[in-house]
Write an enzyme that holds these catalytic residues in place. Sequence first.
Site, mmCIF file in Angstrom:
data_model
loop_
_atom_site.group_PDB
_atom_site.id
_atom_site.type_symbol
_atom_site.label_atom_id
_atom_site.label_comp_id
_atom_site.label_asym_id
_atom_site.label_seq_id
_atom_site.Cartn_x
_atom_site.Cartn_y
_atom_site.Cartn_z
ATOM 1 N N ASP A 129 57.868 86.115 5.607
ATOM 2 C CA ASP A 129 57.694 86.119 7.054
ATOM 3 C C ASP A 129 56.727 85.013 7.447
ATOM 4 O O ASP A 129 55.751 84.744 6.734
ATOM 5 C CB ASP A 129 57.135 87.466 7.516
ATOM 6 C CG ASP A 129 58.230 88.487 7.767
ATOM 7 O OD1 ASP A 129 59.353 88.073 8.107
ATOM 8 O OD2 ASP A 129 57.970 89.685 7.605
ATOM 9 N N THR B 19 67.668 93.366 20.392
ATOM 10 C CA THR B 19 67.593 92.764 21.731
ATOM 11 C C THR B 19 66.582 91.632 21.788
ATOM 12 O O THR B 19 66.716 90.717 22.589
ATOM 13 C CB THR B 19 67.201 93.823 22.766
ATOM 14 O OG1 THR B 19 65.883 94.317 22.468
ATOM 15 C CG2 THR B 19 68.190 94.989 22.745
ATOM 16 N N ASP C 151 56.791 94.080 6.036
ATOM 17 C CA ASP C 151 55.918 95.205 6.372
ATOM 18 C C ASP C 151 56.458 96.059 7.508
ATOM 19 O O ASP C 151 55.940 97.126 7.776
ATOM 20 C CB ASP C 151 54.506 94.717 6.734
ATOM 21 C CG ASP C 151 54.535 93.641 7.810
ATOM 22 O OD1 ASP C 151 55.613 93.434 8.419
ATOM 23 O OD2 ASP C 151 53.492 93.012 8.055
#
Length: 723
Positions: free
Chosen positions: A346, A421, A559
């Site tokens: 990430d 979304t 996470d």
Amino acid sequence: MSAVTLPDLKAARRLSRKQGLFAPDLLQAALARAFVMLRPDLMWKNPVMFTVEVGTVLSVVYTVYKVFVPASTHATLGYLIALDVWLFLTVLFANFAEALAEARGKAQADALRKTRQETPAYRLARAHDDPRQALDAPISSFERSVSTALKEGDLVVVDAGLLIPADGEIVAGVASVDEAAITGESAPVVREAGGDRSGVTGGTRVLSDRIVVRVTAAAGKSFLDRMIALVEGAARQRTPNEIALSLVLSAFTLIFLIVTAALWPMAANAESYMKDYLGAPENIRSLGTDVPTLVALLVCLIPTTIGALLAAIGIAGMDRALRANLIAKSGKAVEVAGDVDTLLLDKTGTITMGNRRATQILPLGDLAATEVGLLAALSSAADETPEGKSIVDLYRKLPGGNPAAAAAPAGANFVPFTAQTRMSGVDLPDGRQVRKGAADAIVKHVRAQGGTLPARLQEQVDAVASQGATPLLIAEGNRVLGLVVLEDILKPGIKERFERLRKMGIRTVMVTGDNPLTAKSIAGQAGVDDYIAEATPEAKLAYIRKEQFGGRLVAMMGDGTNDAPALAQADLGVAMNSGTQAAKEAGNMVDLDSDPTKLIEVVEIGKQLLMTRGALTTFSIANDLAKYFAIVPALFAGTLPWLKALDFMHLASPTSAILSAVIFNAIIIPALIPIALKGVTYRPVGADALLRRNLLVWGLGGVIAPFVGIKLIDMGLVVLGLA
């Protein structure tokens, strides 16, 4: 479920880390265990050493027979007894290696177990509709309980100064937490409801404020319980590579067993031929007809060194992972880490410094920055993520900003953020709908409402993104009214870390929800090999599957709940201990430090495990080759004189040669125990360089060491008059 006191657990961890390989208490426990492991029902799990044990028993029986029937062999009783002793020590040393590895883990487990104690817990009634109401209620209004009585799903209130009684997730509040009991780091960390930093661990202490925690681990399933099970070996399973190597070693053992068994009639026939047809003396005997000698030959030919150390190497690998504050659900996770080809990380918190913060609010229409900021704050009023809170803080600091107005009025309906979304917002009582989110998501939303986009919108979005920042659009109804700038800062030294991974042959991929321009900018600054922009759970899954379809092993660190599918799909999924329960359940390894850059250590631990196993396997097979030249000529020199040409070592006598080889074969096992437990030093070099080094150091060293060692032992036997 029991928790722990911080001082006691920290002391236990310091003690376990300072304890040397050969601490007296560990040696004593390992030696006692080594004798217990002589039981056949335990030994058969290691086919190589079980064969040695059976051979030792046969040798002892033959020696006893020699006592009652002296003419059964020309070998001296002293020689046979010496063989029996060293064959037994070979088995014992093998057991000792595994027992010492286990003893180190058990010592940690005992230290951890002693720190367990019941912790007070203040439980909420299940009738509470909103846990946030518990943040202001008196602590005496809650049901007093203890940690061992808590069940999964219970809600508990934890005030400043109290220990968190169980592993769980924060559902209301924010607090500073001392996690030194787990991580060893003294600096407290912030844990809060919402987002991906909501996970807390039983036994850690709340330093400030109050939080409400939902228990996620029932009694016996906490991090401490998992750690104890891991270090005790109860949770250890043999890895696929370890099983495969065991099968290869078993095959080698079977082959040499057949060959050695065939030598006995061959030696007997050779003796008869020399006596009957060549006129050799009647008393000529070959050592090849003595069972203890044939057992010694078998033990020296089969890969006893790696057979003896294989289990210890695997246990030590798990132990090194634990010492790095990693809980692996199986040994396979540690092993796979060494074979990883592609690494997904990430961006936020891994490549950049934690959470992004809102730094600018840019109007895109007729409204002022304060008015756009108010809409952004209203859409973020219920957003518990650090990014959402930073937008509210930024509005309050704007000239003309009204802190009281940032709270949404009664009756407002909040729309939470989802990975699908990629936006969130609020529906106000007066009918207005305010949304904030990724640029493409808001554009799609506005167009679906029949609205039009401001002129030069894409140009302004691209300008922000090209600087490495993240643009969030603010929309009211079908109009885009403004833009919020979220900024990232690269972690120091992250580029050098990725270069180190590249030298290991690992390809790095940055995963981010940012638009492609922002992702490209950050990826270029960080030095990653590839990136996934506007990443949804589906996009992460698709990328992992594509890599796996190409035959590559993929590691993923995450996470959040939205990371769970990718963590489950990846070959190695490392979840943050501070993250959500869904992420921790999906991964096969949990990082107690919640350090996103820990993947580099994970990979190095895995590679060190594989290198250690490979190095000692190479050494074992190589030194077996050298032992052939010591034993084979000695066995048959009496009946097959031409074998003297292979006697390069010129040992004192056939019996000295065989005894020297057996002694060397036994003492090399404890000599290599420190390497098996500590691991071979890992350096990030390419596969070719690694192979050359392995063959040079462990292959060539494995050939030379027996020649030198056996010769020195032979010389010692001569000096002692035992040759």
